[in-house]
Design a protein around this motif. Structure first.
Motif, PDB file in Angstrom:
ATOM      1  N   UNK A  43      56.651  38.355  45.130  1.00  0.00           N
ATOM      2  CA  UNK A  43      57.503  38.517  43.965  1.00  0.00           C
ATOM      3  C   UNK A  43      57.035  37.647  42.805  1.00  0.00           C
ATOM      4  N   UNK A  44      56.095  36.732  43.050  1.00  0.00           N
ATOM      5  CA  UNK A  44      55.644  35.868  41.963  1.00  0.00           C
ATOM      6  C   UNK A  44      54.458  36.467  41.215  1.00  0.00           C
ATOM      7  N   UNK A  45      54.186  37.726  41.467  1.00  0.00           N
ATOM      8  CA  UNK A  45      53.212  38.441  40.656  1.00  0.00           C
ATOM      9  C   UNK A  45      51.773  38.064  40.959  1.00  0.00           C
ATOM     10  N   UNK A  46      50.895  38.478  40.071  1.00  0.00           N
ATOM     11  CA  UNK A  46      49.461  38.247  40.254  1.00  0.00           C
ATOM     12  C   UNK A  46      49.106  36.883  39.712  1.00  0.00           C
ATOM     13  N   UNK A  47      49.681  35.891  40.321  1.00  0.00           N
ATOM     14  CA  UNK A  47      49.700  34.536  39.791  1.00  0.00           C
ATOM     15  C   UNK A  47      48.501  33.735  40.252  1.00  0.00           C
ATOM     16  N   UNK A  48      47.804  34.245  41.246  1.00  0.00           N
ATOM     17  CA  UNK A  48      46.784  33.440  41.901  1.00  0.00           C
ATOM     18  C   UNK A  48      45.441  33.666  41.210  1.00  0.00           C
ATOM     19  N   UNK A  49      45.083  32.782  40.291  1.00  0.00           N
ATOM     20  CA  UNK A  49      43.824  32.940  39.566  1.00  0.00           C
ATOM     21  C   UNK A  49      42.965  31.702  39.760  1.00  0.00           C
ATOM     22  N   UNK A  50      41.660  31.917  39.842  1.00  0.00           N
ATOM     23  CA  UNK A  50      40.712  30.806  39.877  1.00  0.00           C
ATOM     24  C   UNK A  50      39.851  30.922  38.625  1.00  0.00           C
ATOM     25  N   UNK A  51      40.063  30.054  37.636  1.00  0.00           N
ATOM     26  CA  UNK A  51      39.244  30.121  36.426  1.00  0.00           C
ATOM     27  C   UNK A  51      37.974  29.298  36.617  1.00  0.00           C
ATOM     28  N   UNK A  52      37.138  29.269  35.596  1.00  0.00           N
ATOM     29  CA  UNK A  52      35.995  28.360  35.592  1.00  0.00           C
ATOM     30  C   UNK A  52      34.984  28.622  36.681  1.00  0.00           C
ATOM     31  N   UNK A  53      34.622  29.896  36.892  1.00  0.00           N
ATOM     32  CA  UNK A  53      33.560  30.208  37.841  1.00  0.00           C
ATOM     33  C   UNK A  53      32.398  30.793  37.053  1.00  0.00           C
ATOM     34  N   UNK A  54      31.191  30.502  37.485  1.00  0.00           N
ATOM     35  CA  UNK A  54      30.053  31.204  36.872  1.00  0.00           C
ATOM     36  C   UNK A  54      30.122  32.652  37.343  1.00  0.00           C
ATOM     37  N   UNK A  55      29.631  33.612  36.544  1.00  0.00           N
ATOM     38  CA  UNK A  55      29.719  35.024  36.963  1.00  0.00           C
ATOM     39  C   UNK A  55      29.145  35.253  38.357  1.00  0.00           C
ATOM     40  N   UNK A  56      28.070  34.538  38.688  1.00  0.00           N
ATOM     41  CA  UNK A  56      27.475  34.676  40.017  1.00  0.00           C
ATOM     42  C   UNK A  56      28.422  34.192  41.103  1.00  0.00           C
ATOM     43  N   UNK A  57      29.015  33.019  40.868  1.00  0.00           N
ATOM     44  CA  UNK A  57      29.983  32.461  41.811  1.00  0.00           C
ATOM     45  C   UNK A  57      31.171  33.379  41.968  1.00  0.00           C
ATOM     46  N   UNK A  58      31.646  33.908  40.823  1.00  0.00           N
ATOM     47  CA  UNK A  58      32.826  34.786  40.845  1.00  0.00           C
ATOM     48  C   UNK A  58      32.540  36.025  41.679  1.00  0.00           C
ATOM     49  N   UNK A  59      31.360  36.627  41.459  1.00  0.00           N
ATOM     50  CA  UNK A  59      31.001  37.839  42.205  1.00  0.00           C
ATOM     51  C   UNK A  59      30.878  37.518  43.690  1.00  0.00           C
ATOM     52  N   UNK A  60      30.248  36.382  43.978  1.00  0.00           N
ATOM     53  CA  UNK A  60      30.062  35.966  45.372  1.00  0.00           C
ATOM     54  C   UNK A  60      31.409  35.719  46.052  1.00  0.00           C
ATOM     55  N   UNK A  61      32.286  35.009  45.335  1.00  0.00           N
ATOM     56  CA  UNK A  61      33.608  34.698  45.886  1.00  0.00           C
ATOM     57  C   UNK A  61      34.413  35.983  46.100  1.00  0.00           C
ATOM     58  N   UNK A  62      34.288  36.900  45.130  1.00  0.00           N
ATOM     59  CA  UNK A  62      34.988  38.179  45.247  1.00  0.00           C
ATOM     60  C   UNK A  62      34.552  38.911  46.515  1.00  0.00           C
ATOM     61  N   UNK A  63      33.241  38.983  46.729  1.00  0.00           N
ATOM     62  CA  UNK A  63      32.726  39.663  47.923  1.00  0.00           C
ATOM     63  C   UNK A  63      33.202  38.971  49.191  1.00  0.00           C
ATOM     64  N   UNK A  64      33.109  37.640  49.198  1.00  0.00           N
ATOM     65  CA  UNK A  64      33.526  36.899  50.390  1.00  0.00           C
ATOM     66  C   UNK A  64      35.003  37.134  50.694  1.00  0.00           C
ATOM     67  N   UNK A  65      35.849  37.034  49.640  1.00  0.00           N
ATOM     68  CA  UNK A  65      37.282  37.215  49.867  1.00  0.00           C
ATOM     69  C   UNK A  65      37.591  38.632  50.322  1.00  0.00           C
ATOM     70  N   UNK A  66      36.864  39.602  49.771  1.00  0.00           N
ATOM     71  CA  UNK A  66      37.086  40.988  50.201  1.00  0.00           C
ATOM     72  C   UNK A  66      36.754  41.137  51.688  1.00  0.00           C
ATOM     73  N   UNK A  67      35.624  40.558  52.087  1.00  0.00           N
ATOM     74  CA  UNK A  67      35.237  40.671  53.502  1.00  0.00           C
ATOM     75  C   UNK A  67      36.224  39.942  54.394  1.00  0.00           C
ATOM     76  N   UNK A  68      36.693  38.789  53.925  1.00  0.00           N
ATOM     77  CA  UNK A  68      37.691  38.046  54.705  1.00  0.00           C
ATOM     78  C   UNK A  68      38.993  38.834  54.800  1.00  0.00           C
ATOM     79  N   UNK A  69      39.376  39.496  53.696  1.00  0.00           N
ATOM     80  CA  UNK A  69      40.608  40.293  53.700  1.00  0.00           C
ATOM     81  C   UNK A  69      40.473  41.457  54.670  1.00  0.00           C
ATOM     82  N   UNK A  70      39.275  42.066  54.708  1.00  0.00           N
ATOM     83  CA  UNK A  70      39.063  43.189  55.634  1.00  0.00           C
ATOM     84  C   UNK A  70      39.094  42.690  57.074  1.00  0.00           C
TER      85      UNK A  70
END
Lengths: 166, 503
Positions: free
Chosen positions: A131-158
């Motif tokens: 209910x607290x919305x899309x509140x969970x943000x991580x700012x201050x990542x390099x685009x490479x880090x962001x893409x890497x983290x996105x992939x990792x979190x997606x795989x972890x979620x799966x």
């Protein structure tokens, strides 16, 4: 379970800080806010009393506060990709520590605002059905880090699948 | 299946009625002779005919079908749309009928799923009997799906439903009395702004200064404001009481094998299903007035409603004896004994400080008002409230509590409106600890356990010890994982059992 853990292990990591350039982004945002506030104060003060110094004073105070806050905020911010959840620690005046279990992750975005593009940074947004919305943000990542983290979190979620997210 | 044919004239009439204001404007602004009258009447007839033609096409093009595991809709006059909704994803099946629809015997049916901001599918309109059939069949098919088997013999038979709660006229009356809808206060504050000065003048037995003109005889802003507040509360309570009473008129809650079903409403009839397998959180609310009489209300939250939707729709019991409310809550979620842990005593000083600061600001504001000569009054009378500060702080502290049970987190907050929130571990979305500057000074923190289901679905343990909060964050996460593993295990067992049972 051990098979899953060994799959997941390489995706996790130690506690990480943000890229130090994020201070520039936050300081830039503070600068914009300070300009707007000083503009309003200046207009009023000039129209009523013909004074210019209140605007300058307000601007200086706002910028000093904003830059200090940006620096402290950067020092407070940390995140950690753990085995079953993402953990965030942040906040200068109000300190917030959040745990986001991967089973609850709906989807993950990266986004880049104008200031972030100028500094070469990106923000990761993790959506849950809470209910607290899309509140969970991580700012201050390099685009490479962001893409890497996105992939990792997606795989972890799966890997954490098996239960409906809601 | 088609919609009910009676929906054609109704929808045409409704869309014509929406345009009638234009006719009214024309009728009012022009001279009403026979020619204008005839033209207007003709216009309305043409309008209705056009609307009826469109609605007839809509009716002919609208088809829905309840299959074994999906609900399919084909619709659209100009652009066609086909939509299949998996039954497993359907959270609630709600119906509503306004007065005209009640007379015509047609019903609007809404199917809610978890995602998205709006209702997944709306049927405008089917017959009342068909609406009930859809509710029954969808829950039956969902159940069959959940068990992994479907028995042909079960088709058409209605599962046993027992009424678990029916509101009595007395409860309905009391519900109207104790419910204050704050959304109505702004409306009444306008009225009160006009009334209060004259009320204050006529009810003040002593004139502060014998020679003062009538207009400045308000004794003190404090008196005026408390009188105004009382008047405001009374008016708003009366109006919202009537609204609430008609909303919950004839409230009845029945229980099927896997769901609760409610019906309510006088002018607008509502029915709806609350699937027990999709419950996100429970809240038991009781304001100070309701507590005095030993009453409470129960709200069951599912993820079917977008935030910002009317919350009343999920109300499982609007008003009943506290014991009954808790008995029902326990039948939905197996809670066991709940004994609350209070925040540490030092939290009380926070509230005392907060109220003192508030009082100081209020006094300052009154002082400023009297200095501006707007009102002549005794601004320092607010000091009379200081002795109440420790009492209020203590009551606020006493109202708070949290309990980590075997399968649920339970938290309780609020003196005037006490809300007890129950979140099962397996529904937890995120867990946070929050510490403001002021909380850090006293080494306190707030534990937030978030669940899906819109605002109010999260449990908060406010102002508990910071170290404890930190530990509890880990505990809740661990129990979430344990609960999910247990549920996976159980589902696996059920599936294996149903396979071996089959010949």
């Amino acid at each position: 379970m051990t098979a899953l853990e060994s799959d997941v292990q390489p995706l996790t990591g130690p506690t990480r800080a943000l890229d130090s350039r994020v201070r520039l982004v936050w300081a830039g945002q503070a600068l914009v806010t300070a300009l707007v506030v000083a503009g309003v104060v200046g207009t009023v003060a000039y129209a009523l009393e013909g004074l210019l110094w209140p605007a300058a004073l307000v601007f200086l105070v706002a910028v000093t506060l904003g830059v200090t806050h940006a620096h402290l905020r950067y020092r407070r911010w940390s995140y950690r990709v753990r085995e079953s959840s993402l953990s965030l620690d942040r906040g200068v005046l109000t300190r917030v520590r959040t745990v986001v279990p991967y089973v609850r992750v709906q989807h993950i975005d990266t986004r880049r605002g104008p200031l972030e593009r100028a500094t070469g940074l990106a923000t990761l947004v993790v959506y849950t059905a809470g209910s607290r919305g899309a509140d969970v943000t991580i700012p201050g990542l390099t685009p490479g880090d962001a893409a890497d983290l996105q992939t990792r979190l997606e795989r972890l979620a799966i890997a954490a699948e098996g239960e409906e997210a809601v | 299946m088609r919609l009910d044919p009676r929906s054609v004239p109704y929808r045409a009439g409704a869309s014509t009625a929406r345009l009638l204001w234009a006719v009214v404007v024309v009728a009012l602004t022009s001279q009403l002779d026979e020619r204008v009258g005839l033209t207007l009447a003709g216009g309305v007839v043409v309008l209705f005919a056009a609307a009826a033609t469109y609605q007839l096409a809509y009716y002919r093009r609208f088809e829905y079908d309840l299959a074994d595991d999906t609900f399919d809709i084909r619709s659209g006059v100009l652009s066609r749309r086909e939509r299949d909704i998996p039954l497993r994803r359907i959270q609630n099946v709600d119906t509503s009928q306004n007065v005209v629809q009640q007379l015509l015997g047609i019903t609007e049916v809404r199917l809610e799923t978890a995602g998205g901001d709006e209702t997944e599918a709306v049927l405008q309109y089917v017959s009342a009997a068909e609406a009930t059939r859809l509710q029954d069949d969808i829950s039956r098919l969902k159940r069959g799906d959940a068990n992994g088997e479907r028995e042909e013999g079960e088709r058409g038979t209605h599962p046993e439903r027992e009424t678990v709660f029916a509101i009595t006229p007395r409860e309905l009356f009391l519900l109207g009395v104790v419910s204050l809808d704050l959304r109505l206060v702004p409306v009444f504050s306008v009225v009160a702004g006009v009334l209060v000065p004259s009320i204050a003048v006529s009810t003040t037995p002593f004139g502060p200064m014998g020679e003062m003109p009538m207009s400045s005889m308000v004794t003190s802003p404090l008196v005026a404001i408390s009188l105004g507040t009382v008047a405001l509360y009374a008016l708003a309570a009366a109006a919202s009481g009537v609204v609430t009473a008609t909303n919950y008129y004839g409230f009845r809650l029945s229980r099927g094998p896997d769901e609760l079903r409610y019906e309510r409403g006088l002018f607008q009839r509502y029915t709806g299903t609350i699937p027990l397998a999709k419950v996100q959180s429970l809240t038991v609310d009781a304001n100070a007035l309701a507590r005095l009489g030993g009453y409470a209300s129960l709200t069951v939250r599912t993820a079917g409603y977008a935030p910002g939707d009317t919350e009343g729709a999920q109300s499982a019991v609007p008003f009943a004896d506290r014991e009954r409310v808790w008995a029902l809550a326990r039948s939905v979620e197996d809670l066991g004994e709940v004994s609350f842990e209070r925040p540490p005593r030092r939290a009380r000083t926070r509230y005392a400080a907060r109220y003192l600061i508030g009082l100081a600001l209020l006094t300052g504001a009154f002082y400023a008002v009297t200095r501006l000569d707007a009102v002549w009054g005794r601004w320092w009378l607010t000091a009379a409230l200081v002795p109440f500060v420790p009492v209020a702080a203590h009551l606020k502290w006493r109202a708070r509590g949290y309990a980590l049970l075997d399968d649920h987190v339970v938290t309780r907050n609020g003196f005037f409106l006490r809300r007890t929130t129950v979140v099962p571990y397996h529904r937890v979305q995120t867990v946070s600890t929050v510490q403001t500057v002021f909380q850090r000074r006293r080494d306190l923190a707030t534990l937030l356990v978030d669940a899906a289901g819109g605002s109010g679905a999260d449990a908060r343990a406010v102002d508990i010890d910071a170290t404890v909060a930190e530990a509890l964050r880990g505990t809740v996460e661990a129990r979430l994982n344990r609960a999910l593993a247990a549920r996976r295990e159980q589902r696996h067992r059920e599936r294996t059992a149903s396979l071996t049972d089959d010949p």
